[in-house]
Design a protein around this motif. Structure first.
Motif, short mmCIF file in Angstrom:
data_model
loop_
_atom_site.label_atom_id
_atom_site.label_comp_id
_atom_site.label_asym_id
_atom_site.label_seq_id
_atom_site.Cartn_x
_atom_site.Cartn_y
_atom_site.Cartn_z
N ALA A 1 0.85 -1.19 0.00
CA ALA A 1 0.00 0.00 0.00
C ALA A 1 0.88 1.24 0.00
CB ALA A 1 -0.92 0.00 1.21
N SER A 2 0.33 2.33 -0.53
CA SER A 2 1.08 3.57 -0.56
C SER A 2 0.23 4.72 -0.04
CB SER A 2 1.57 3.88 -1.97
OG SER A 2 0.51 4.30 -2.80
N LYS A 3 0.90 5.77 0.40
CA LYS A 3 0.21 6.97 0.85
C LYS A 3 1.06 8.18 0.52
CE LYS A 3 1.75 6.95 5.69
NZ LYS A 3 1.25 6.98 7.09
N PRO A 4 0.45 9.34 0.50
CA PRO A 4 1.19 10.55 0.14
C PRO A 4 2.37 10.80 1.07
CG PRO A 4 -1.16 10.96 0.08
CD PRO A 4 -0.98 9.62 0.71
N GLY A 5 3.41 11.38 0.50
CA GLY A 5 4.62 11.61 1.26
C GLY A 5 4.55 12.73 2.28
N TYR A 6 3.43 13.43 2.35
CA TYR A 6 3.35 14.51 3.33
C TYR A 6 3.04 14.01 4.74
CZ TYR A 6 -1.66 14.20 2.06
OH TYR A 6 -2.94 13.77 1.79
N TRP A 7 2.65 12.73 4.87
CA TRP A 7 2.39 12.19 6.20
C TRP A 7 3.70 11.98 6.96
CZ3 TRP A 7 -2.22 12.56 8.08
CH2 TRP A 7 -3.33 12.47 7.24
N ALA A 8 3.69 12.31 8.24
CA ALA A 8 4.88 12.13 9.07
C ALA A 8 5.19 10.65 9.27
CB ALA A 8 4.69 12.80 10.43
N ASP A 9 6.46 10.35 9.40
CA ASP A 9 6.87 8.95 9.63
C ASP A 9 6.27 8.39 10.92
OD1 ASP A 9 10.23 9.40 8.28
OD2 ASP A 9 8.31 9.01 7.29
N SER A 10 6.02 9.27 11.87
CA SER A 10 5.46 8.82 13.15
C SER A 10 4.06 8.24 12.98
CB SER A 10 5.41 9.97 14.15
OG SER A 10 4.61 11.03 13.65
N ARG A 11 3.42 8.53 11.86
CA ARG A 11 2.08 8.01 11.58
C ARG A 11 2.15 6.81 10.64
NH1 ARG A 11 -1.52 12.00 12.82
NH2 ARG A 11 -2.96 10.27 13.13
N TRP A 12 3.27 6.13 10.61
CA TRP A 12 3.51 5.08 9.62
C TRP A 12 2.49 3.95 9.70
CZ3 TRP A 12 5.32 -0.10 10.57
CH2 TRP A 12 5.45 -0.42 11.94
N ASP A 13 1.95 3.73 10.91
CA ASP A 13 1.07 2.58 11.10
C ASP A 13 -0.41 2.94 11.09
OD1 ASP A 13 1.48 2.25 14.72
OD2 ASP A 13 1.18 3.98 13.44
N VAL A 14 -0.73 4.14 10.63
CA VAL A 14 -2.14 4.54 10.54
C VAL A 14 -2.68 4.04 9.20
CG1 VAL A 14 -3.76 6.44 10.54
CG2 VAL A 14 -1.71 6.54 11.99
N THR A 15 -3.43 2.95 9.26
CA THR A 15 -3.87 2.29 8.04
C THR A 15 -4.73 3.19 7.16
OG1 THR A 15 -3.83 0.18 9.22
CG2 THR A 15 -5.10 0.26 7.18
N GLU A 16 -5.52 4.04 7.80
CA GLU A 16 -6.44 4.87 7.04
C GLU A 16 -5.74 5.88 6.13
OE1 GLU A 16 -8.36 2.95 10.30
OE2 GLU A 16 -6.61 4.29 10.29
N HIS A 17 -4.49 6.14 6.37
CA HIS A 17 -3.75 7.09 5.54
C HIS A 17 -3.32 6.50 4.20
CE1 HIS A 17 -2.37 9.55 9.32
NE2 HIS A 17 -3.67 9.64 9.08
N TYR A 18 -3.35 5.18 4.10
CA TYR A 18 -2.91 4.53 2.86
C TYR A 18 -4.07 4.56 1.86
CZ TYR A 18 1.23 3.16 5.38
OH TYR A 18 2.41 3.20 6.10
N ASP A 19 -3.83 5.19 0.71
CA ASP A 19 -4.93 5.40 -0.23
C ASP A 19 -4.82 4.57 -1.51
OD1 ASP A 19 -3.71 8.69 -1.32
OD2 ASP A 19 -2.80 6.70 -1.34
N ASN A 20 -3.79 3.77 -1.60
CA ASN A 20 -3.66 2.87 -2.74
C ASN A 20 -3.24 1.49 -2.25
OD1 ASN A 20 -4.05 4.25 -5.45
ND2 ASN A 20 -2.71 5.68 -4.40
N TRP A 21 -4.00 0.49 -2.64
CA TRP A 21 -3.75 -0.87 -2.19
C TRP A 21 -3.67 -1.81 -3.38
CZ3 TRP A 21 -3.35 -2.37 2.98
CH2 TRP A 21 -3.62 -1.37 3.92
N GLY A 22 -2.78 -2.80 -3.27
CA GLY A 22 -2.75 -3.85 -4.25
C GLY A 22 -3.77 -4.93 -3.93
N ARG A 23 -3.82 -5.94 -4.79
CA ARG A 23 -4.80 -7.01 -4.61
C ARG A 23 -4.28 -8.10 -3.68
NH1 ARG A 23 -7.30 -7.87 -10.73
NH2 ARG A 23 -8.11 -5.75 -10.95
N GLY A 24 -3.02 -8.08 -3.40
CA GLY A 24 -2.45 -9.05 -2.48
C GLY A 24 -1.81 -10.23 -3.16
#
Length: 126
Positions: free
Chosen positions: A96-119
């Motif tokens: 999964a990926s998320k925008p680079g403006y999120w702080a590293d301290s929020r790395w584990d906030v799942t809701e911030h990830y806006d693109n997901w693969g199929r697995g």
């Protein structure tokens, strides 16, 4: 629009290794944070490893010392090298990926990830 696609899953014996790949399209890795997650049957999705747009890496305690996240910025691929695999590592693994403006301290906030693969399925069994 950034997209991610995983590959590399399969069947491996306990103690073995496997390397997953996550191809990122539509965005440069310098602008996106990437993470690997997994979800086993009947369990919640779990974040495993994170690599920031600046290449900082963070790991969950459950995989620290066994899994390694890395990236190839030219090829736009993020890898997850998994060593010393255990049966309890059996799960579907997601990138999964998320925008680079999120702080590293929020790395584990799942809701911030806006693109997901199929697995991709990883099965550790003898």
């Amino acid at each position: 629009q950034s997209e991610v696609e995983e590959s590399g899953g399969g069947l491996v014996q306990p103690g073995g290794s496997l390397k997953l790949s996550c191809v990122v399209s539509g965005a440069r890795l310098q602008y996106r944070h990437i993470a690997w997650f997994r979800q086993a049957p009947g369990k919640e999705r779990e974040i495993l490893a994170y690599i920031s747009n600046g290449a900082r890496t963070i790991y969950a305690d459950s995989v620290k010392g066994r899994f390694t996240i890395s990236r190839d910025t030219n090829e736009r691929i993020v890898y997850l090298q998994m060593d010393f695999l255990k049966p309890e590592d059996t799960a579907v693994y997601y990138c999964a990926s998320k925008p680079g403006y999120w702080a590293d301290s929020r790395w584990d906030v799942t809701e911030h990830y806006d693109n997901w693969g199929r697995g991709t399925q990883v099965t550790v069994s003898s």
